[in-house]
Design an enzyme around this catalytic site. Structure first.
Site, PDB file in Angstrom:
ATOM      1  N   ASP A 165     -65.848  -1.631   4.232  1.00  0.00           N
ATOM      2  CA  ASP A 165     -66.381  -2.611   3.282  1.00  0.00           C
ATOM      3  C   ASP A 165     -65.491  -2.720   2.046  1.00  0.00           C
ATOM      4  O   ASP A 165     -65.303  -3.813   1.489  1.00  0.00           O
ATOM      5  CB  ASP A 165     -67.799  -2.225   2.856  1.00  0.00           C
ATOM      6  CG  ASP A 165     -68.826  -2.484   3.946  1.00  0.00           C
ATOM      7  OD1 ASP A 165     -68.460  -3.120   4.954  1.00  0.00           O
ATOM      8  OD2 ASP A 165     -69.982  -2.040   3.799  1.00  0.00           O
ATOM      9  N   ASN A 173     -62.753   1.126  10.261  1.00  0.00           N
ATOM     10  CA  ASN A 173     -64.138   1.555  10.465  1.00  0.00           C
ATOM     11  C   ASN A 173     -64.210   2.800  11.342  1.00  0.00           C
ATOM     12  O   ASN A 173     -64.972   3.728  11.066  1.00  0.00           O
ATOM     13  CB  ASN A 173     -64.944   0.424  11.109  1.00  0.00           C
ATOM     14  CG  ASN A 173     -65.250  -0.694  10.135  1.00  0.00           C
ATOM     15  OD1 ASN A 173     -65.320  -0.482   8.941  1.00  0.00           O
ATOM     16  ND2 ASN A 173     -65.419  -1.900  10.645  1.00  0.00           N
ATOM     17  N   GLU A 204     -63.792  -9.964   9.556  1.00  0.00           N
ATOM     18  CA  GLU A 204     -62.597  -9.638   8.790  1.00  0.00           C
ATOM     19  C   GLU A 204     -61.674 -10.841   8.677  1.00  0.00           C
ATOM     20  O   GLU A 204     -60.481 -10.705   8.441  1.00  0.00           O
ATOM     21  CB  GLU A 204     -61.844  -8.460   9.428  1.00  0.00           C
ATOM     22  CG  GLU A 204     -61.280  -8.717  10.801  1.00  0.00           C
ATOM     23  CD  GLU A 204     -62.232  -8.309  11.929  1.00  0.00           C
ATOM     24  OE1 GLU A 204     -61.734  -8.023  13.023  1.00  0.00           O
ATOM     25  OE2 GLU A 204     -63.456  -8.276  11.712  1.00  0.00           O
ATOM     26  N   ASP A 247     -56.479 -12.915   8.917  1.00  0.00           N
ATOM     27  CA  ASP A 247     -57.263 -11.892   9.605  1.00  0.00           C
ATOM     28  C   ASP A 247     -56.670 -10.519   9.269  1.00  0.00           C
ATOM     29  O   ASP A 247     -55.454 -10.318   9.366  1.00  0.00           O
ATOM     30  CB  ASP A 247     -57.231 -12.129  11.116  1.00  0.00           C
ATOM     31  CG  ASP A 247     -58.173 -11.203  11.870  1.00  0.00           C
ATOM     32  OD1 ASP A 247     -59.344 -11.585  12.006  1.00  0.00           O
ATOM     33  OD2 ASP A 247     -57.745 -10.123  12.304  1.00  0.00           O
TER      34      ASP A 247
END
Length: 341
Positions: A231, A222, A257, A214
């Site tokens: 991204d 973000n 993610e 993770d």
């Protein structure tokens, strides 16, 4: 169909079916086609590929079967359609995120204009002599009103466009239910993970290991830099994980993610070593934010590793890897759990 061709087809099927049963290959039309060609022994490249996969897994996992089918049997038209759909999905995802970021920037810009012109209004209200420039100020205030109308219209159009893109994404999702690759990163997806894991657990679970990874503090990428950079982080992390896979290990994007690696015929020590090598490769990554020209070099991942044992159910292995992942997060992130004894 001539008797000769019919006899050959029957003979090939008699050879193919026992092999499929031996290696626990699902009885699907594409699998029948693959194994028919395999026993026909007319495509050395296909046979070599199947032999290599069998040596690694003792079966041919679902994703491997589909890739073999695409490479050796599927028509070019089928491949073109799949490629187009993946491209559309990737475009829709990136454009949607870009519009979200643009909308946020527009709202911030409008707020800034409102504050600045409120100050200009107060200058006039407080009685400061500005006769010589008052007409200019009033014109600027009128311009601000026009800008607000323009940004309101832009936001309205942006919302409509985003709704259309969301609708397109939903349509593509419906038509691509059979897809096994994640459109954004190119990695195998959750559906592929579930299929391959079931294949391996049902056929040769001994030595099967699962790694769950993770990205640490992904929401911050973000929030601080926008979804476009987020991204990019997903793409480069997926690339690093995929490049590190060896000896039959496969990488998958199984969530936003979150990634997974399936390691067949392995053990906890070896799987943990693989996770550690991936962790080190990722923490060396560096990206440049095009908007701020800032270098981003704090990309890390946490990892949880688990191994099959004779009393486990299939889901228990994944749950055990998840538990180890949460422990890695709790202990400070950017680490692999469990710690070797």
């Amino acid at each position: 169909m001539s008797d000769k061709i019919l006899k050959k087809a029957t003979l090939n099927l008699k050879k193919a079916v026992p092999l499929m049963m031996k290696h626990q290959i699902p009885a699907t039309p594409s699998n029948y086609a693959l194994w028919y060609l395999y026993v026909d022994d007319q495509n050395p490249e296909l046979n070599a590929a199947i032999d290599e996969i069998i040596s690694e897994y003792d079966t041919v996992p679902t994703t491997s079967s589909q890739i073999l089918y695409q490479n050796h049997i599927a028509s070019q038209e089928e491949l073109d359609v799949k490629s187009m759909r993946h491209s559309l999905e990737a475009m829709a995802t990136e454009l949607s995120q870009t519009m979200t970021d643009t909308g946020s920037d527009t709202n911030a810009f409008q707020s800034s204009i409102d504050k600045n012109f409120a100050k200009l209004n107060r200058i006039e209200e407080d009685g400061i002599p500005l006769e010589q420039v008052l007409g200019l100020v009033r014109n600027l205030i009128d311009d601000a009103a026009n800008i607000r109308q323009s940004t309101d219209f832009f936001n309205s159009q942006l919302g409509k466009a985003q709704a259309e893109i969301e609708n397109l994404k939903n349509q593509l999702k419906e038509t691509e239910k059979e897809a096994l690759n994640d459109a954004l990163t190119g990695a195998l997806n959750r559906r592929a993970f579930d299929a391959d894991f079931k294949d391996l657990f049902d056929s040769t679970p001994e030595g099967l290991c699962i790694i769950i990874a993770d990205i640490d503090h992904f929401k911050a990428f973000n929030d601080n830099y926008g979804h476009v950079l987020g991204d990019q982080v997903l793409k480069i992390v997926a690339k690093r994980i995929n490049e590190a896979c060896r000896d039959g290990a496969k990488a998958y994007r199984i969530g936003g993610e979150e990634f997974a690696i399936i390691c067949p015929k392995s053990n906890l020590r070896s799987a943990r070593h693989l996770a550690e090598s991936v962790r080190r490769a990722i923490e060396k990554l560096s990206l440049k934010d095009r908007r701020s020209n800032q270098r981003i070099d704090n990309i890390t991942c946490s990892f949880g590793v688990a191994e099959y044992n004779m009393v486990s159910k299939s889901r228990a292995i994944v749950d055990a890897a998840d538990t180890q992942l949460y422990e890695a997060k709790r202990l400070g992130r950017n680490r692999v759990m469990p710690i070797p004894s």
